[in-house]
Design a protein around this motif. Structure first.
Motif, PDB file in Angstrom:
ATOM      1  N   LEU A   1      20.561 -17.463  -2.984  1.00  0.00           N
ATOM      2  CA  LEU A   1      19.658 -17.368  -4.120  1.00  0.00           C
ATOM      3  C   LEU A   1      18.717 -16.181  -3.981  1.00  0.00           C
ATOM      4  O   LEU A   1      18.100 -15.989  -2.940  1.00  0.00           O
ATOM      5  CB  LEU A   1      18.857 -18.663  -4.251  1.00  0.00           C
ATOM      6  CG  LEU A   1      18.034 -18.843  -5.502  1.00  0.00           C
ATOM      7  CD1 LEU A   1      18.928 -18.843  -6.742  1.00  0.00           C
ATOM      8  CD2 LEU A   1      17.254 -20.136  -5.433  1.00  0.00           C
ATOM      9  N   CYS A   2      18.608 -15.388  -5.028  1.00  0.00           N
ATOM     10  CA  CYS A   2      17.712 -14.236  -5.056  1.00  0.00           C
ATOM     11  C   CYS A   2      16.553 -14.556  -5.992  1.00  0.00           C
ATOM     12  O   CYS A   2      16.766 -14.885  -7.155  1.00  0.00           O
ATOM     13  CB  CYS A   2      18.491 -13.018  -5.544  1.00  0.00           C
ATOM     14  SG  CYS A   2      17.556 -11.499  -5.512  1.00  0.00           S
ATOM     15  N   SER A   3      15.344 -14.493  -5.494  1.00  0.00           N
ATOM     16  CA  SER A   3      14.159 -14.783  -6.291  1.00  0.00           C
ATOM     17  C   SER A   3      13.590 -13.496  -6.876  1.00  0.00           C
ATOM     18  O   SER A   3      13.765 -12.424  -6.293  1.00  0.00           O
ATOM     19  CB  SER A   3      13.092 -15.466  -5.432  1.00  0.00           C
ATOM     20  OG  SER A   3      13.582 -16.686  -4.952  1.00  0.00           O
ATOM     21  N   PRO A   4      12.885 -13.600  -8.006  1.00  0.00           N
ATOM     22  CA  PRO A   4      12.293 -12.391  -8.592  1.00  0.00           C
ATOM     23  C   PRO A   4      11.351 -11.683  -7.630  1.00  0.00           C
ATOM     24  O   PRO A   4      10.565 -12.321  -6.931  1.00  0.00           O
ATOM     25  CB  PRO A   4      11.513 -12.929  -9.800  1.00  0.00           C
ATOM     26  CG  PRO A   4      12.178 -14.206 -10.149  1.00  0.00           C
ATOM     27  CD  PRO A   4      12.634 -14.779  -8.835  1.00  0.00           C
ATOM     28  N   TYR A   5      11.465 -10.355  -7.582  1.00  0.00           N
ATOM     29  CA  TYR A   5      10.561  -9.531  -6.793  1.00  0.00           C
ATOM     30  C   TYR A   5       9.300  -9.251  -7.604  1.00  0.00           C
ATOM     31  O   TYR A   5       8.189  -9.360  -7.091  1.00  0.00           O
ATOM     32  CB  TYR A   5      11.281  -8.236  -6.414  1.00  0.00           C
ATOM     33  CG  TYR A   5      10.445  -7.225  -5.677  1.00  0.00           C
ATOM     34  CD1 TYR A   5       9.936  -7.514  -4.420  1.00  0.00           C
ATOM     35  CD2 TYR A   5      10.185  -5.987  -6.226  1.00  0.00           C
ATOM     36  CE1 TYR A   5       9.173  -6.581  -3.735  1.00  0.00           C
ATOM     37  CE2 TYR A   5       9.433  -5.044  -5.551  1.00  0.00           C
ATOM     38  CZ  TYR A   5       8.924  -5.345  -4.307  1.00  0.00           C
ATOM     39  OH  TYR A   5       8.170  -4.424  -3.638  1.00  0.00           O
ATOM     40  N   LYS A   6       9.478  -8.903  -8.890  1.00  0.00           N
ATOM     41  CA  LYS A   6       8.352  -8.697  -9.806  1.00  0.00           C
ATOM     42  C   LYS A   6       8.760  -9.142 -11.196  1.00  0.00           C
ATOM     43  O   LYS A   6       9.911  -8.978 -11.594  1.00  0.00           O
ATOM     44  CB  LYS A   6       7.974  -7.216  -9.900  1.00  0.00           C
ATOM     45  CG  LYS A   6       7.276  -6.644  -8.718  1.00  0.00           C
ATOM     46  CD  LYS A   6       6.866  -5.212  -8.996  1.00  0.00           C
ATOM     47  CE  LYS A   6       6.188  -4.616  -7.773  1.00  0.00           C
ATOM     48  NZ  LYS A   6       5.809  -3.224  -7.993  1.00  0.00           N
ATOM     49  N   ILE A   7       7.806  -9.698 -11.928  1.00  0.00           N
ATOM     50  CA  ILE A   7       8.008 -10.030 -13.340  1.00  0.00           C
ATOM     51  C   ILE A   7       7.118  -9.098 -14.136  1.00  0.00           C
ATOM     52  O   ILE A   7       5.915  -9.032 -13.899  1.00  0.00           O
ATOM     53  CB  ILE A   7       7.686 -11.512 -13.624  1.00  0.00           C
ATOM     54  CG1 ILE A   7       8.651 -12.411 -12.850  1.00  0.00           C
ATOM     55  CG2 ILE A   7       7.755 -11.788 -15.127  1.00  0.00           C
ATOM     56  CD1 ILE A   7       8.368 -13.889 -12.970  1.00  0.00           C
ATOM     57  N   LEU A   8       7.714  -8.362 -15.057  1.00  0.00           N
ATOM     58  CA  LEU A   8       6.992  -7.370 -15.845  1.00  0.00           C
ATOM     59  C   LEU A   8       7.028  -7.722 -17.330  1.00  0.00           C
ATOM     60  O   LEU A   8       7.959  -8.372 -17.796  1.00  0.00           O
ATOM     61  CB  LEU A   8       7.610  -5.985 -15.650  1.00  0.00           C
ATOM     62  CG  LEU A   8       7.743  -5.490 -14.213  1.00  0.00           C
ATOM     63  CD1 LEU A   8       8.563  -4.204 -14.184  1.00  0.00           C
ATOM     64  CD2 LEU A   8       6.377  -5.282 -13.603  1.00  0.00           C
ATOM     65  N   GLY A   9       6.027  -7.269 -18.063  1.00  0.00           N
ATOM     66  CA  GLY A   9       6.030  -7.377 -19.511  1.00  0.00           C
ATOM     67  C   GLY A   9       5.470  -8.652 -20.100  1.00  0.00           C
ATOM     68  O   GLY A   9       5.331  -8.750 -21.308  1.00  0.00           O
ATOM     69  N   LYS A  10       5.148  -9.636 -19.264  1.00  0.00           N
ATOM     70  CA  LYS A  10       4.600 -10.882 -19.790  1.00  0.00           C
ATOM     71  C   LYS A  10       3.255 -10.590 -20.442  1.00  0.00           C
ATOM     72  O   LYS A  10       2.412  -9.896 -19.880  1.00  0.00           O
ATOM     73  CB  LYS A  10       4.445 -11.901 -18.667  1.00  0.00           C
ATOM     74  CG  LYS A  10       4.000 -13.247 -19.157  1.00  0.00           C
ATOM     75  CD  LYS A  10       3.918 -14.247 -18.036  1.00  0.00           C
ATOM     76  CE  LYS A  10       3.410 -15.562 -18.576  1.00  0.00           C
ATOM     77  NZ  LYS A  10       3.254 -16.572 -17.560  1.00  0.00           N
ATOM     78  N   ASP A  11       3.053 -11.095 -21.654  1.00  0.00           N
ATOM     79  CA  ASP A  11       1.823 -10.913 -22.439  1.00  0.00           C
ATOM     80  C   ASP A  11       1.602  -9.453 -22.839  1.00  0.00           C
ATOM     81  O   ASP A  11       0.511  -9.098 -23.266  1.00  0.00           O
ATOM     82  CB  ASP A  11       0.589 -11.440 -21.690  1.00  0.00           C
ATOM     83  CG  ASP A  11       0.691 -12.919 -21.365  1.00  0.00           C
ATOM     84  OD1 ASP A  11       1.243 -13.673 -22.184  1.00  0.00           O
ATOM     85  OD2 ASP A  11       0.234 -13.316 -20.275  1.00  0.00           O
ATOM     86  N   ILE A  12       2.612  -8.593 -22.668  1.00  0.00           N
ATOM     87  CA  ILE A  12       2.509  -7.194 -23.077  1.00  0.00           C
ATOM     88  C   ILE A  12       3.442  -6.922 -24.250  1.00  0.00           C
ATOM     89  O   ILE A  12       3.033  -6.355 -25.251  1.00  0.00           O
ATOM     90  CB  ILE A  12       2.823  -6.248 -21.905  1.00  0.00           C
ATOM     91  CG1 ILE A  12       1.764  -6.405 -20.821  1.00  0.00           C
ATOM     92  CG2 ILE A  12       2.909  -4.804 -22.371  1.00  0.00           C
ATOM     93  CD1 ILE A  12       2.064  -5.654 -19.547  1.00  0.00           C
TER      94      ILE A  12
END
Length: 89
Positions: free
Chosen positions: A63-74
């Motif tokens: 399983l690979c987990s997110p390194y970064k989440i971008l763009g939320k609320d943008i």
């Protein structure tokens, strides 16, 4: 023969982070990261750090987990594509 055109694929990682359909993918030029975009407003763009792809895959590291989440609320509408700048800037 039709069988000669069959490709054999095997899964090396399973990336989980989006809750809706993924609509775009982009590999970093050095293959260190994968970026995905989704219809999901909570995680519209996810950066996956994949530098460990050469490691022996076991059940515990599949399983690979997110390194970064971008763009939320943008982003106010759906992100439909991602890419890397070929110049690296």
């Amino acid at each position: 023969s039709i069988e000669s055109n069959v490709q054999q694929w095997s899964r090396i990682k399973l990336c989980r982070g989006h809750s809706l359909d993924v609509v775009g993918l982009a590999w970093a030029p050095d293959d260190s990261h994968l970026v995905s975009c989704s219809l999901d407003s909570n995680a519209p763009i996810i950066v996956w750090k994949l530098t460990d792809l050469s490691d022996h895959v076991t059940q515990s590291n599949m399983l690979c987990s997110p390194y970064k989440i971008l763009g939320k609320d943008i982003h106010t509408s759906t992100v439909k594509g991602v890419t890397f700048d070929p110049a690296g800037t």
